[in-house]
Write an enzyme that holds these catalytic residues in place. Structure first.
Site, PDB file in Angstrom:
ATOM      1  CB  CYS A 165       6.552 -15.759  -2.536  1.00  0.00           C
ATOM      2  SG  CYS A 165       5.207 -14.309  -2.023  1.00  0.00           S
ATOM      3  CG  LEU A 166       5.725 -15.889  -8.825  1.00  0.00           C
ATOM      4  CD1 LEU A 166       7.022 -14.868  -9.191  1.00  0.00           C
ATOM      5  CD2 LEU A 166       6.273 -17.440  -9.727  1.00  0.00           C
TER       6      LEU A 166
END
Lengths: 151, 488
Positions: A87-88
């Site tokens: 999750c970036l």
């Protein structure tokens, strides 16, 4: 397969000639858009001493779309789930065509130094990270030792 | 095209009541373009569901939006593209934009993501543009093949075009940002269109832009009907019942879901989510048969009325609670009310969970049952049509003599629809005198609706005056409940 765009050729050359410290990215022999990546766990993080394998793929419309990146080595981190998905923001809505493979991998390394449990992908990990950080860090060290240190 | 110019369908009194067919109940709308606020207020007082709105075609919406754009271009001497960025960023509030523009022009330009609050990093362009190198494709081009946004970030035209195409394929249009990393400047319409080449992409971009404009405009709502192009315009953003003049879809203007008075938008959303989550638990209820409480013969419900009479033993009972119907007509009618266990706080967690489920199922059963009744009563309407035809053929009265049955059926549908939506409202209400009043009125409405349904199903044996009287009572109960509890 269509010819490789100049942008990908240039990026690959530079990755080989001036590698980023702590990161190696090598294109696959059979597919120049698929990279075998190894990121070393940053110092002073629970991942220190670990070698984390990732895979990185440049989609057809790269650099207009973000590269697809996934951890292959198991890792205990609030923003990385059991399947290794990350999750970036820059891999999603904050992607910019001006970003490159090296900037993406640097951001992932930075994510290991600064986990963000308020924007979690792995909920159970994030929960523990918030309520009992020292135990979460112990778990992360244990996972690093168990999965990221045996070659 | 404006909505049908007809009288409010709520102006019912006695035999004038329900002058529309079942279909027409939701389609006849009071519409008056420039109605006075006073009159508006008056109608609002009489009829809590009174709504003013119009149904617009795409070209009418475009004209409306363009008027706003033109207003800004002439008043502020700016390009239409710039005006659109302001309008989209400020929910199409012309006065707000004018004030802010006059107050501090650069602030509104920064807020609308037209210019940066700081100057662009000079290294960025020096690094690449010196050699006419595009930092996205790493190719070199002559200077005229580069384009730059207000932020100063410069890229080659081919990359801009490819970038826009990728964004458009992902459904992004008004939100397309500069290509530079973490630059928030938006690409204005004329910039995008000057670089997009493929006609299909230009067309798609313009469609998406239009969609975004309508969505960002507080007075406009797309009709949620399948493939419907109509846009509804209402000057007030309230949970009012609106009906699309083309596809006849009925929905709440505020949330776009099925109309849900007296329940509010947030509550109905919570309720529908809950129902979807709990559908497995509630599935057993969907069985269509029950046994007669007296003679235990199996009965399939094939009409909408919940006042049942066993064809075998002639016992009258309520389909919902299986209680004797005799107790239902009176003031002590309590079928709709859920009796909470007063000692529940002292019970075990397990018992509390069971009680919570029981309470939910009580309301869900009634919600679901009235929804089914509505569908069954649509079938009744078909039967009424056949019955009337037969009567006319047998020369027992003319077609006109039997019209009141249609009116009765449409009024029944309207009342039952409201009744259905009283159950989620009651479920989320806190216990207290207000809930008691609500449940009292709900019970009264329910009793009158079942009376009406019973009378319509047996229209040959009841006389017209009696039926019309019942219609009047049911509608009055409905309006009373809405007046007291509908908050818009």
């Amino acid at each position: 397969m269509a010819a490789l765009p100049r942008r990908i050729i240039k990026e690959t050359q530079r990755l080989m000639q001036e590698p980023v410290p702590g990161i190696s990215a090598v294109p696959d022999d059979t597919n120049a858009r698929y990279f075998h990546v190894i990121v070393t766990g940053p110092e002073d993080s629970p991942f220190e001493g670990g070698l984390f394998k990732l895979e990185l793929f440049l989609p057809e419309d790269y650099p207009m779309s973000a590269p697809k990146v996934r951890f292959i080595t198991k890792i205990y981190h609030p923003n990385i789930d059991r399947l290794g998905r990350i999750c970036l923001d820059i891999l999603k809505d904050k992607w910019s065509p001006a970003l490159q493979i090296r900037t993406v991998l640097l951001s992932i390394q930075a994510l290991l130094s600064a986990p963000n449990p308020d924007d979690p992908l792995a909920n159970d990990v994030a929960e523990l990270w918030k309520v009992n950080e020292s135990e979460a860090i112990r778990n992360a060290k244990e996972w690093t030792r168990r999965y990221a240190m045996d070659n | 095209m404006s909505g049908a110019e007809c009288e409010s369908d709520m102006d019912c009194s006695g035999s004038d009541c329900g002058d529309a067919g079942y279909e027409d109940y939701y389609s006849t709308q009071p519409w008056d373009g420039e109605i006075d606020n006073d009159i508006n207020f008056d109608k609002q007082k009489q009829d809590p569901e009174y709504a003013v709105y119009e149904c617009l075609r795409v070209d009418e919406v475009e004209r409306l939006l363009n008027e706003n754009v033109e207003f800004l271009t002439t008043n502020l001497q700016i390009t239409p593209s710039l005006a659109k960025l302001f309008l989209h960023a400020h929910e199409w509030d012309l006065q707000d934009i004018l004030l802010k523009y006059q107050d501090n022009t650069s602030n509104i330009m920064i807020d609308s993501k037209i210019i940066l609050s700081h100057s662009v990093d000079p290294l960025f362009n020096m690094k690449f543009l010196k050699g006419n190198l595009c930092s996205v494709c790493f190719l070199t081009f002559p200077t005229e093949r580069f384009s730059t946004l207000n932020c100063g970030h410069s890229f080659c035209n081919d990359c801009w075009c490819a970038y826009f195409e990728t964004q458009i394929l992902q459904g992004v249009s008004t939100g397309i940002r500069c290509m530079a990393n973490s630059c928030s400047i938006l690409a204005p319409e004329d910039f995008v269109l000057s670089l997009l080449i493929k006609p299909i992409m230009r067309e798609r971009y313009q469609q998406f832009v239009f969609r975004d404009y309508v969505k960002s405009h507080p007075q406009l709502r797309f009709c949620p009907g399948p493939n419907c192009q109509i846009v509804i315009r209402s000057k007030e953003l309230r949970s009012k019942r609106v009906i699309c003049s083309i596809c006849k879809t009925v929905f709440c203007f505020r949330c776009g879901m099925d109309y849900h008075a007296p329940t509010d938008c947030d509550t109905i959303k919570k309720w529908l989510t809950k129902c979807a989550d709990d559908s497995e638990t509630a599935n057993y209820i969907s069985a269509h048969t029950k046994d007669c409480p007296k003679c235990h013969i199996c009965i399939e419900k094939n009409g909408g009325c919940n006042h049942m009479q066993c064809y075998n033993c002639k016992h009258d009972f309520c389909w919902m609670c299986l209680g004797d119907w005799k107790t239902h007509g009176s003031e002590y009618y309590e079928c709709s009310r859920y009796k909470e266990n007063p000692n529940i706080a002292h019970e075990s967690v397990h018992a509390q969970a069971r009680e919570a489920l029981k309470k939910y199922l009580h309301y869900y059963e009634r919600w679901e049952n009235h929804s089914k009744s509505l569908k069954l009563e649509e079938q009744t309407l078909e039967e009424i049509k056949l019955r009337i035809q037969k009567k006319v053929m047998n020369a027992s009265g003319t077609w006109i003599d039997w019209q009141h049955l249609f009116e009765a059926a449409s009024l029944l549908a309207r009342c039952r629809y409201t009744l259905q939506y009283t159950y989620p409202y009651a479920y989320y209400m806190e216990a207290g005198p207000r809930k008691e009043l609500f449940e009292y009125q709900q019970a009264q409405l329910e009793a009158e609706i079942e009376n009406l349904s019973w009378k319509i199903e047996r229209a040959e044996t009841t006389d017209r005056g009696d039926l019309e009287n019942q219609m009047d009572i049911a509608e009055k109960r409905r309006i009373t409940l809405l007046k007291d509890f509908l908050e818009v």
